[in-house]
Design a protein around this motif. Structure first.
Motif, mmCIF file in Angstrom:
data_model
loop_
_atom_site.group_PDB
_atom_site.id
_atom_site.type_symbol
_atom_site.label_atom_id
_atom_site.label_comp_id
_atom_site.label_asym_id
_atom_site.label_seq_id
_atom_site.Cartn_x
_atom_site.Cartn_y
_atom_site.Cartn_z
ATOM 1 N N LEU A 270 82.685 71.138 22.714
ATOM 2 C CA LEU A 270 83.740 70.170 23.012
ATOM 3 C C LEU A 270 83.680 69.725 24.471
ATOM 4 C CD1 LEU A 270 84.806 70.946 20.199
ATOM 5 C CD2 LEU A 270 87.110 70.960 21.165
ATOM 6 N N PHE A 271 83.315 70.648 25.361
ATOM 7 C CA PHE A 271 83.208 70.302 26.783
ATOM 8 C C PHE A 271 82.126 69.247 27.006
ATOM 9 C CE2 PHE A 271 81.751 70.851 31.130
ATOM 10 C CZ PHE A 271 82.948 70.954 31.835
ATOM 11 N N VAL A 272 80.978 69.441 26.383
ATOM 12 C CA VAL A 272 79.883 68.464 26.524
ATOM 13 C C VAL A 272 80.294 67.115 25.946
ATOM 14 C CG1 VAL A 272 77.527 67.922 25.799
ATOM 15 C CG2 VAL A 272 78.097 70.244 26.559
ATOM 16 N N LEU A 273 80.947 67.124 24.789
ATOM 17 C CA LEU A 273 81.399 65.868 24.188
ATOM 18 C C LEU A 273 82.433 65.168 25.061
ATOM 19 C CD1 LEU A 273 81.729 66.902 20.426
ATOM 20 C CD2 LEU A 273 80.039 65.367 21.419
ATOM 21 N N ALA A 274 83.293 65.945 25.726
ATOM 22 C CA ALA A 274 84.281 65.347 26.621
ATOM 23 C C ALA A 274 83.601 64.655 27.797
ATOM 24 C CB ALA A 274 85.251 66.426 27.119
ATOM 25 N N LEU A 275 82.593 65.296 28.385
ATOM 26 C CA LEU A 275 81.865 64.670 29.489
ATOM 27 C C LEU A 275 81.145 63.407 29.012
ATOM 28 C CD1 LEU A 275 80.328 67.711 31.406
ATOM 29 C CD2 LEU A 275 82.455 66.478 31.862
ATOM 30 N N TRP A 276 80.594 63.453 27.802
ATOM 31 C CA TRP A 276 79.926 62.274 27.236
ATOM 32 C C TRP A 276 80.913 61.122 27.067
ATOM 33 C CZ3 TRP A 276 75.918 59.417 26.092
ATOM 34 C CH2 TRP A 276 75.937 58.556 24.995
ATOM 35 N N LEU A 277 82.082 61.424 26.542
ATOM 36 C CA LEU A 277 83.093 60.386 26.338
ATOM 37 C C LEU A 277 83.557 59.798 27.674
ATOM 38 C CD1 LEU A 277 86.021 60.568 23.817
ATOM 39 C CD2 LEU A 277 86.406 59.693 26.097
ATOM 40 N N ILE A 278 83.820 60.664 28.642
ATOM 41 C CA ILE A 278 84.273 60.185 29.956
ATOM 42 C C ILE A 278 83.196 59.326 30.609
ATOM 43 C CG2 ILE A 278 84.826 60.951 32.299
ATOM 44 C CD1 ILE A 278 86.241 63.364 31.013
ATOM 45 N N GLY A 279 81.954 59.768 30.528
ATOM 46 C CA GLY A 279 80.862 58.989 31.117
ATOM 47 C C GLY A 279 80.724 57.611 30.489
ATOM 48 N N GLN A 280 80.874 57.540 29.171
ATOM 49 C CA GLN A 280 80.773 56.252 28.486
ATOM 50 C C GLN A 280 81.937 55.322 28.844
ATOM 51 O OE1 GLN A 280 78.220 54.945 25.994
ATOM 52 N NE2 GLN A 280 77.474 56.162 27.697
ATOM 53 N N CYS A 281 83.107 55.904 29.021
ATOM 54 C CA CYS A 281 84.254 55.084 29.432
ATOM 55 C C CYS A 281 84.029 54.471 30.806
ATOM 56 C CB CYS A 281 85.532 55.929 29.445
ATOM 57 S SG CYS A 281 86.169 56.321 27.798
ATOM 58 N N TRP A 282 83.503 55.273 31.723
ATOM 59 C CA TRP A 282 83.258 54.746 33.071
ATOM 60 C C TRP A 282 82.116 53.733 33.085
ATOM 61 C CZ3 TRP A 282 86.121 54.789 37.287
ATOM 62 C CH2 TRP A 282 87.186 55.690 37.340
ATOM 63 N N LYS A 283 81.115 53.946 32.250
ATOM 64 C CA LYS A 283 80.045 52.938 32.176
ATOM 65 C C LYS A 283 80.608 51.619 31.661
ATOM 66 C CE LYS A 283 75.535 51.814 30.278
ATOM 67 N NZ LYS A 283 75.929 50.410 30.058
ATOM 68 N N TYR B 29 83.713 50.600 31.880
ATOM 69 C CA TYR B 29 84.622 50.034 32.883
ATOM 70 C C TYR B 29 83.851 49.370 34.026
ATOM 71 C CZ TYR B 29 88.043 49.857 36.660
ATOM 72 O OH TYR B 29 88.837 49.432 37.697
ATOM 73 N N LEU B 30 82.756 50.008 34.467
ATOM 74 C CA LEU B 30 82.026 49.509 35.643
ATOM 75 C C LEU B 30 81.024 48.417 35.305
ATOM 76 C CD1 LEU B 30 81.385 52.924 37.444
ATOM 77 C CD2 LEU B 30 83.071 51.174 38.053
ATOM 78 N N THR B 31 80.421 48.486 34.106
ATOM 79 C CA THR B 31 79.372 47.533 33.761
ATOM 80 C C THR B 31 79.781 46.540 32.688
ATOM 81 O OG1 THR B 31 78.354 48.905 32.030
ATOM 82 C CG2 THR B 31 77.673 49.305 34.317
ATOM 83 N N GLY B 32 80.884 46.807 31.984
ATOM 84 C CA GLY B 32 81.348 45.887 30.952
ATOM 85 C C GLY B 32 80.951 46.253 29.547
ATOM 86 N N THR B 33 80.006 47.189 29.376
ATOM 87 C CA THR B 33 79.596 47.615 28.030
ATOM 88 C C THR B 33 79.278 49.106 28.041
ATOM 89 O OG1 THR B 33 77.243 47.141 28.425
ATOM 90 C CG2 THR B 33 78.587 45.369 27.473
ATOM 91 N N ASN B 34 79.351 49.734 26.845
ATOM 92 C CA ASN B 34 78.883 51.110 26.724
ATOM 93 C C ASN B 34 77.385 51.105 26.420
ATOM 94 O OD1 ASN B 34 78.693 50.366 24.031
ATOM 95 N ND2 ASN B 34 80.489 51.542 23.383
ATOM 96 N N LEU B 35 76.812 52.267 26.154
ATOM 97 C CA LEU B 35 75.369 52.340 25.920
ATOM 98 C C LEU B 35 74.938 51.571 24.681
ATOM 99 C CD1 LEU B 35 74.266 56.004 26.780
ATOM 100 C CD2 LEU B 35 73.603 53.881 27.918
ATOM 101 N N LEU B 36 75.850 51.396 23.732
ATOM 102 C CA LEU B 36 75.534 50.623 22.534
ATOM 103 C C LEU B 36 75.647 49.124 22.760
ATOM 104 C CD1 LEU B 36 77.429 52.791 19.865
ATOM 105 C CD2 LEU B 36 74.974 52.781 20.362
ATOM 106 N N GLY B 37 76.115 48.741 23.937
ATOM 107 C CA GLY B 37 76.243 47.329 24.261
ATOM 108 C C GLY B 37 77.573 46.718 23.902
ATOM 109 N N TYR B 38 78.558 47.542 23.519
ATOM 110 C CA TYR B 38 79.863 47.017 23.108
ATOM 111 C C TYR B 38 80.805 46.943 24.305
ATOM 112 C CZ TYR B 38 78.450 47.567 18.245
ATOM 113 O OH TYR B 38 77.798 47.460 17.048
ATOM 114 N N PRO B 39 81.542 45.838 24.428
ATOM 115 C CA PRO B 39 82.525 45.704 25.514
ATOM 116 C C PRO B 39 83.823 46.405 25.148
ATOM 117 C CG PRO B 39 82.523 43.723 24.176
ATOM 118 C CD PRO B 39 81.468 44.622 23.600
ATOM 119 N N PRO B 40 84.802 46.433 26.064
ATOM 120 C CA PRO B 40 86.120 46.976 25.714
ATOM 121 C C PRO B 40 86.757 46.186 24.579
ATOM 122 C CG PRO B 40 85.900 46.777 28.096
ATOM 123 C CD PRO B 40 84.714 46.089 27.493
ATOM 124 N N ALA B 41 87.814 46.732 24.012
ATOM 125 C CA ALA B 41 88.527 46.049 22.934
ATOM 126 C C ALA B 41 89.167 44.761 23.454
ATOM 127 C CB ALA B 41 89.595 46.973 22.353
#
Length: 438
Positions: free
Chosen positions: A126-139, A141-153
């Motif tokens: 769960l700790f690793v998944l939490a870091l993954w989720l937080i990292g994707q949120c910041w990506k 927020y900062l770049t406009g898309t997550n690793l899959l290329g999807y923007p915010p809602a």
């Protein structure tokens, strides 16, 4: 002819194989909750079936005597009776499948998560998944898309590693059982590096939750942090700073994230101010009308979805001075009433609600009796997590659908396993071992 001595040996190997399969499915569950409703449901069902096989093989049914299983069985029986009475095939089929969720909890408590090493491994996942989720949120927020290329809602909510806006609920599910034990352990150390690491992790997690912009997740996170501060005196000063920093962050949202501010502050305050006319208010009014109209037997599994377009009218509350109730068939319809307890009452009536509430009381009583936040922060945070996820005044997803059902019943079993005196003494903390060496 097979020697008699080989029978116990074969039985032991089969029991070990069942345990290995059940443990593997348990460790896969959090990842499946992230990305696959169907597979997470399948994995939970497999665990429940393996648990019954293991109990039969070992001829060990002591877990049936657990105090919470009696109201759970009553609740399942009431759901089945109500669904049969309503006469819809889909409803009673769902009712027949409902016990798998409670067997998942029993399997965690009495089988899979009994050893401290497995609880520690699950916390690490769960700790690793939490870091993954937080990292994707910041990506995002900062770049406009997550690793899959999807923007915010469309409303600005960060989706993190997901396509749809459910990062807030998922981070809430990971925050207390995975992140907070590490933070608390850091606050109890006298070394600077772990203490600074704990502060950074706490600030990063709370900031991410605010920027995600999902209202109920933020409110429940605050509620959980308040409970933690009440239980753990050493956390009170950090909590005060987090509260002040969070307020400052929310105040700065018009500049750093205007759409998040519009949803998190403006829309939320408007909904509270005009709650009865909001979408949630209309759903709740429809659910209450259903409950008052069918208080003793309910409307069966999925009763809210199946009957929310049916007009309901009741004068039952006029005796206590309240006006007659009418359901809102135009806008008060959805697949569920967005509250666990309203969903339970529309499903199995008030007797079902009482049985379910008694089961929750048994869960929390067991967790409360074993509370030792300094010695075992993992168990304490599981207790806080169960209080948060089962808090009645909240807008929620459907209780009996995955991934929500998986999180709720997994955490309940994990809390019960960690609260057993013989189990809790094995482990002072379930924080990932890599963080113990910092």
């Amino acid at each position: 002819m097979t020697p008699a001595s080989s029978v116990p040996h074969s039985s032991g190997r089969l029991a070990a194989a069942l345990t290995l399969c059940g443990t593997g499915c348990t460790f896969l569950l959090p990842l499946l909750f992230f990305y696959s409703r169907a597979l997470s449901d399948v994995a939970a069902t497999v665990i429940a079936c393996l648990f019954l096989l293991y109990s039969a093989l070992q001829k060990d049914w002591q877990w049936i005597r657990k105090d919470w299983l009696r109201p759970a069985a009553v609740f399942c029986g009431l759901c089945l009776i109500s669904s049969l009475y309503i006469g819809q095939k889909g409803a009673w089929v769902q009712a027949l499948c409902l016990p798998r969720l409670f067997l998942l909890t029993a399997a965690m408590e009495s089988w899979i998560l009994v050893p401290a090493s497995r609880r520690k491994t699950l916390a690490s996942i769960l700790f690793v998944l939490a870091l993954w989720l937080i990292g994707q949120c910041w990506k995002q927020y900062l770049t406009g898309t997550n690793l899959l290329g999807y923007p915010p809602a469309d409303d600005g909510a960060l989706t993190g590693p997901f396509v749809k806006p459910r990062a807030g609920f998922t981070l809430l599910m990971l925050f207390f059982p995975a992140l907070m034990p590490v933070v608390l352990r850091a606050f109890y150390t006298k070394r600077l590096r772990p203490w600074v690491g704990g502060v950074v992790l706490l600030v990063l997690s709370v900031t991410t939750m605010v920027l995600i912009g999902q209202r109920m997740s933020n409110v429940l996170l605050l509620f959980g942090l308040m409970l933690t501060a009440l239980m753990i005196p050493r956390f009170r000063v950090p909590f005060a700073f987090v509260l002040a920093g969070g307020a400052g962050l929310v105040a700065s949202l018009p500049d750093i994230s205007p759409r998040t501010y519009a949803k998190l502050v403006l829309k939320f305050s408007n909904q509270l101010h005009h709650f009865t006319q909001s979408d949630y208010g209309k759903l709740y009014r429809t659910a209450v009308t259903m409950i008052v109209s069918h208080p003793w037997i309910g409307l069966g599994m999925d009763g809210f979805r199946n009957f929310c377009h049916t007009p309901f009218h009741t004068n039952a509350l006029t005796a206590i001075g309240l006006p007659p109730l009418d359901s809102d068939t135009a806008q008060g319809c959805n697949i569920h009433p967005h509250n666990y307890y309203l969903q339970i009452a529309t499903t199995a009536g008030l007797p079902g609600l009482v049985a379910f509430a008694w089961m929750i009381f048994c869960w929390l009583r067991t967790g409360l009796r074993a509370l030792a936040p300094v010695r075992n922060p993992q168990q304490a945070m599981l207790f806080v997590m169960c209080c948060v996820v089962l808090w009645p005044v909240a807008s929620t997803s459907a209780l009996f659908s995955f991934p929500t059902a998986g999180w709720v019943f997994l955490f309940a079993g994990w809390l019960l396993a960690a609260s057993e005196p013989s189990n809790s003494s094995q482990q002072s903390s379930a924080a990932p071992s890599v963080f113990k060496k910092i």
